[in-house]
Design an enzyme around this catalytic site. Structure first.
Site, mmCIF file in Angstrom:
data_model
loop_
_atom_site.group_PDB
_atom_site.id
_atom_site.type_symbol
_atom_site.label_atom_id
_atom_site.label_comp_id
_atom_site.label_asym_id
_atom_site.label_seq_id
_atom_site.Cartn_x
_atom_site.Cartn_y
_atom_site.Cartn_z
ATOM 1 N N ASN A 1 0.843 -1.198 0.000
ATOM 2 C CA ASN A 1 0.000 0.000 0.000
ATOM 3 C C ASN A 1 0.874 1.242 0.000
ATOM 4 O O ASN A 1 1.958 1.279 0.588
ATOM 5 C CB ASN A 1 -1.019 0.007 1.147
ATOM 6 C CG ASN A 1 -0.433 -0.184 2.513
ATOM 7 O OD1 ASN A 1 0.590 -0.841 2.689
ATOM 8 N ND2 ASN A 1 -1.067 0.403 3.511
ATOM 9 N N ILE A 2 0.388 2.248 -0.707
ATOM 10 C CA ILE A 2 1.126 3.511 -0.865
ATOM 11 C C ILE A 2 0.183 4.630 -0.471
ATOM 12 O O ILE A 2 -0.757 4.964 -1.219
ATOM 13 C CB ILE A 2 1.598 3.687 -2.321
ATOM 14 C CG1 ILE A 2 2.449 2.484 -2.763
ATOM 15 C CG2 ILE A 2 2.391 4.995 -2.454
ATOM 16 C CD1 ILE A 2 2.828 2.488 -4.238
ATOM 17 N N GLU A 3 0.405 5.159 0.740
ATOM 18 C CA GLU A 3 -0.483 6.230 1.220
ATOM 19 C C GLU A 3 0.040 7.581 0.746
ATOM 20 O O GLU A 3 1.176 7.711 0.271
ATOM 21 C CB GLU A 3 -0.579 6.165 2.746
ATOM 22 C CG GLU A 3 -1.218 4.849 3.181
ATOM 23 C CD GLU A 3 -1.492 4.754 4.662
ATOM 24 O OE1 GLU A 3 -0.952 5.574 5.446
ATOM 25 O OE2 GLU A 3 -2.246 3.837 5.043
ATOM 26 N N CYS B 1 -4.210 0.775 -2.434
ATOM 27 C CA CYS B 1 -4.064 -0.504 -1.726
ATOM 28 C C CYS B 1 -2.977 -1.369 -2.365
ATOM 29 O O CYS B 1 -2.715 -1.287 -3.583
ATOM 30 C CB CYS B 1 -5.365 -1.290 -1.779
ATOM 31 S SG CYS B 1 -6.721 -0.588 -0.854
ATOM 32 N N GLU C 1 -3.096 -4.508 -3.086
ATOM 33 C CA GLU C 1 -3.617 -5.420 -4.109
ATOM 34 C C GLU C 1 -3.676 -4.744 -5.471
ATOM 35 O O GLU C 1 -3.330 -5.330 -6.495
ATOM 36 C CB GLU C 1 -5.035 -5.887 -3.737
ATOM 37 C CG GLU C 1 -5.125 -6.694 -2.460
ATOM 38 C CD GLU C 1 -5.380 -5.831 -1.231
ATOM 39 O OE1 GLU C 1 -4.839 -4.698 -1.148
ATOM 40 O OE2 GLU C 1 -6.123 -6.290 -0.355
ATOM 41 N N CYS D 1 -10.407 -4.796 -0.045
ATOM 42 C CA CYS D 1 -11.550 -3.871 -0.033
ATOM 43 C C CYS D 1 -12.388 -4.093 -1.298
ATOM 44 O O CYS D 1 -11.993 -4.814 -2.230
ATOM 45 C CB CYS D 1 -11.059 -2.431 0.055
ATOM 46 S SG CYS D 1 -10.410 -1.781 -1.504
ATOM 47 N N CYS E 1 -10.691 -3.284 -4.652
ATOM 48 C CA CYS E 1 -9.703 -4.293 -5.060
ATOM 49 C C CYS E 1 -10.391 -5.560 -5.536
ATOM 50 O O CYS E 1 -9.932 -6.197 -6.491
ATOM 51 C CB CYS E 1 -8.742 -4.576 -3.918
ATOM 52 S SG CYS E 1 -7.647 -3.170 -3.571
HETATM 53 N N1 THU Z 1 -5.243 -1.434 2.552
HETATM 54 C C1 THU Z 1 -4.683 -2.257 1.628
HETATM 55 O O1 THU Z 1 -3.610 -1.975 1.099
HETATM 56 N N2 THU Z 1 -5.341 -3.388 1.300
HETATM 57 C C2 THU Z 1 -6.464 -3.835 1.910
HETATM 58 O O2 THU Z 1 -6.951 -4.909 1.596
HETATM 59 C C3 THU Z 1 -7.100 -3.019 2.947
HETATM 60 C C4 THU Z 1 -6.528 -1.671 3.163
HETATM 61 C C5 THU Z 1 -4.501 -0.248 2.967
HETATM 62 C C6 THU Z 1 -5.010 1.071 2.460
HETATM 63 C C7 THU Z 1 -4.479 2.013 3.528
HETATM 64 O O3 THU Z 1 -3.150 2.379 3.198
HETATM 65 C C8 THU Z 1 -4.432 1.188 4.785
HETATM 66 O O4 THU Z 1 -4.498 -0.160 4.371
HETATM 67 C C9 THU Z 1 -5.564 1.486 5.748
HETATM 68 O O5 THU Z 1 -6.782 1.451 5.112
#
Ligand code: THU
Length: 143
Positions: A51-53, A62, A64, A95, A98
């Site tokens: 994941n890259i915020e 996300c 995925e 989510c 995804c």
């Molecule tokens: N996130 C994912 O990368 N994949 C998931 O299946 C659920 C959520 C990440 C997005 C965000 O960076 C962090 O988790 C919190 O939501």
């Protein structure tokens, strides 16, 4: 269906390990929730993602979908299985966004493997995680 190897190239456990490794690159300074994904495609290649915020929050991506984008942009079109790893008591499911993105390149056998860092593993078929999906079949014969 070209060069489909039906998942023989890598075991579920190995795919989980690849997802855990990918998680180490997560950029999640805001939520602190670090996720990794590893996607096996039909020709045996594995694409990983984390994941890259973003400081805007809403641009966050996300793990995925990072793996999906990497795979599709390298020509992959048939997804066999995807492992997702996060550090939570409950193995973290993908989510809704995804699930939709995985479904686009999935079939009835495509598997989603959820793992946490304590060794808990859950396995689902994407068709069961994402029933009654909107997909390309609705765009055929539009009235
Ligand atoms: N996130 C994912 O990368 N994949 C998931 O299946 C659920 C959520 C990440 C997005 C965000 O960076 C962090 O988790 C919190 O939501």
């Amino acid at each position: 269906m070209t060069n489909r190897i039906y998942g023989a190239a890598i075991s579920d456990d190995e795919l989980i390990e690849r997802a855990k490794e990918a998680r180490l690159a997560a950029h999640a300074p805001y939520s602190k929730f670090e996720v990794g994904a590893a996607l096996l495609v039909a020709d045996g290649r594995v694409f990983t993602g984390c994941n890259i915020e973003n400081s805007t929050y809403s641009l966050t991506m996300c793990a995925e979908r990072v793996a999906v984008f990497k795979a599709v942009s390298e020509g992959a079109r048939e997804f066999l299985k995807i492992a997702i790893a996060a550090d939570h008591e409950r193995p973290t499911p993908p989510c809704g966004c995804c699930r939709q993105m995985i479904w686009e390149f999935a079939d009835d056998e495509t598997v989603v493997i959820l793992a946490n860092l304590s060794g808990d593993v859950q396995k689902f078929k994407i068709k069961d995680l994402f029933p009654n999906a909107f997909d390309a079949s609705f765009l055929q014969g539009v009235r």
